[in-house]
Design an enzyme around this catalytic site. Structure first.
Site, short mmCIF file in Angstrom:
data_model
loop_
_atom_site.label_atom_id
_atom_site.label_comp_id
_atom_site.label_asym_id
_atom_site.label_seq_id
_atom_site.Cartn_x
_atom_site.Cartn_y
_atom_site.Cartn_z
CB CYS A 235 0.36 -74.93 -176.84
SG CYS A 235 -1.00 -76.12 -176.94
CB SER B 206 1.06 -78.72 -175.68
OG SER B 206 -0.31 -78.61 -175.44
P1 4NP Z 1 -2.73 -74.67 -179.62
O1 4NP Z 1 -3.56 -73.94 -180.79
O2 4NP Z 1 -2.40 -73.61 -178.59
O3 4NP Z 1 -1.50 -75.16 -180.32
O4 4NP Z 1 -3.59 -75.77 -179.08
C1 4NP Z 1 -4.75 -73.23 -180.57
C2 4NP Z 1 -5.93 -73.92 -180.37
C3 4NP Z 1 -7.12 -73.21 -180.21
C4 4NP Z 1 -7.10 -71.82 -180.26
C5 4NP Z 1 -5.91 -71.15 -180.44
C6 4NP Z 1 -4.74 -71.86 -180.60
N1 4NP Z 1 -8.31 -71.09 -180.14
O5 4NP Z 1 -8.30 -69.86 -180.37
O6 4NP Z 1 -9.36 -71.70 -179.81
#
Ligand code: 4NP
Length: 155
Positions: free
Chosen positions: A8, A15
């Site tokens: 992800c 993920s």
């Molecule tokens: P993930 O979600 O890709 O499912 O782990 C996210 C986690 C953090 C961020 C974006 C999506 N972020 O912008 O920090």
């Protein structure tokens, strides 16, 4: 050994959730000696961090272990090291191709294309709905295990 990598953006919400759920399914079907599971993020934003507390509490609720999980970034070497690369959404798939560059991996799959949903896994980092994501990820994991059982010989 069959190696599965869930990918992800941050490697803290979706993920690691998929990694934990899939590992549990593999264990329950007594396939642990044949299938290895890991997860990674396309970004370097959360390297070394534990999963998001929303993911941790949802996994705990369903008695899925998140032991030892720490975020890491996807690398070009993962293209060689893993047989199934599972991206959570279309943007992840694009970023996986960018990181892998020349290597044309045969099995890069958008997760829910394995199910009847045919859509991105919603990101609970933004939606706040970890239950919705859990239910879809569980469905995806069951479909992935069915696919691997069809495609692979365990010996
Ligand atoms: P993930 O979600 O890709 O499912 O782990 C996210 C986690 C953090 C961020 C974006 C999506 N972020 O912008 O920090």
């Amino acid at each position: 050994m069959i190696r599965v990598l869930f990918v992800c953006l941050g490697n803290i919400c979706r993920s690691p959730m998929a990694e934990g759920i899939f590992r549990k399914l593999v264990h329950d079907e007594q396939l642990t000696e044949y299938i290895e599971v890991d997860s990674a993020g396309t970004s370097d934003w959360h390297i070394g961090k534990s999963p998001h507390e929303g993911t941790l509490s949802k996994l705990a609720e369903y008695e899925v272990s998140a032991e030892g999980m720490a975020a890491r970034q996807l690398t070009v070497n993962d293209a060689e090291d893993f047989d199934y690369i599972i991206g959570m959404d279309a943007e992840n798939i694009g970023n996986i191709h960018n990181i892998f560059g020349e290597s044309n991996h045969q099995r890069i799959i958008r997760f829910l294309d394995l199910t009847s949903h045919q859509k991105d896994v919603p990101d609970p980092y933004f939606t706040g709905d970890f239950q919705e994501t859990y239910d879809l990820v569980l469905e995806g994991c069951q479909a992935l295990l069915d696919l691997i059982k069809k495609e692979e010989v365990f010996s």
